[in-house]
Design an enzyme around this catalytic site. Sequence first.
Site, PDB file in Angstrom:
ATOM      1  CD  GLU A  89      -2.503   1.389   2.669  1.00 54.56           C
ATOM      2  OE1 GLU A  89      -2.783   2.528   3.085  1.00 54.56           O
ATOM      3  OE2 GLU A  89      -2.770   0.339   3.295  1.00 54.56           O
ATOM      4  NE  ARG A 120      -0.418   8.420   5.182  1.00 55.02           N
ATOM      5  CZ  ARG A 120      -0.279   7.720   6.302  1.00 55.02           C
ATOM      6  NH1 ARG A 120       0.757   7.966   7.091  1.00 55.02           N
ATOM      7  NH2 ARG A 120      -1.153   6.788   6.630  1.00 55.02           N
ATOM      8  CE  LYS A 176      -6.430   2.140   7.350  1.00 51.94           C
ATOM      9  NZ  LYS A 176      -5.705   3.072   6.450  1.00 51.94           N
TER      10      LYS A 176
END
Length: 218
Positions: free
Chosen positions: A52, A56, A140
Amino acid sequence: MPLTMTLQETRQQKLATILKLAPVVPVVIIDDVSHAVPMARALVAGGIRTIEVTLRTPAAMDAVRAIVAEVKEAVVGVGTVLRGGQLETARLAGAHFAVSPGTSPRLLDAADDNELPLLPGVATASEAMALLERGYEHLKLFPAVPVGGAKLLAAWASPLPQIHFCPTGGINLANAIDFLKLTNVVCVGGSWLTPADKMARGDWAGIEQLAREAAALK
C-alpha cells in the site's frame, strides 16, 4: 449511476484475494520515486507481495506507476484516499486496490462508479454496519490500537460475522499476532516493514529481512 451489486461483489472478491496474499500489508510512505522499485523488490523477495503506497507525498502516484511497470510480482494499492478523483487516477496508474482512513458520501459514491476495489476505514460498529449495507464485507479498522485493538475486533466477530478486517494503526511485529489469530481478521497493515531510516539509506536488505519476519506471521 451506481454499479450493480454483482459488480460490487466482484470487487469484494478481488479484494479478498489480494488481502489473503500475506499476513501483513506494508503501509509505505515514499518521498523519493527512485526508492519505489528497489523497495518493492525487497518486500517481494521477503515474501510480501501486497504493498500500500500512501498518497501522502507528491511522489506517491509516480511510485505506484514505477512499481506496476517494473515489479510484476507486486500487487500495488494506494492508501490515504480522501477524494473520489484519486480512485480513477490510481486505477489509470495501474493500482490494484485503494484504501481510505474513513469514508464520506462522495467517496463512496465515486467508489460505486469505479472498478477499483476500495478498502474503507471504520472505527465504530455503526460505520461498519453502514458499509455492510452498501456491500462492503472487507473493511479497515483504523486507527486499530487506539480505538480498541484486538479486543474490539473480537467483540465484533459475533454480531458482525460477515465482515473481514484489515486493522491498521499502532500495529507492529510484537502485537500483530494478537490480531491475526482472530477469525474476522484476514491480515494487518503496518508501517514497520519500511521504516523511514531504512528507506532514506536505501537499506533494501534490511527491508527484505523485515518482510521475511512479517511473512512468517500466521
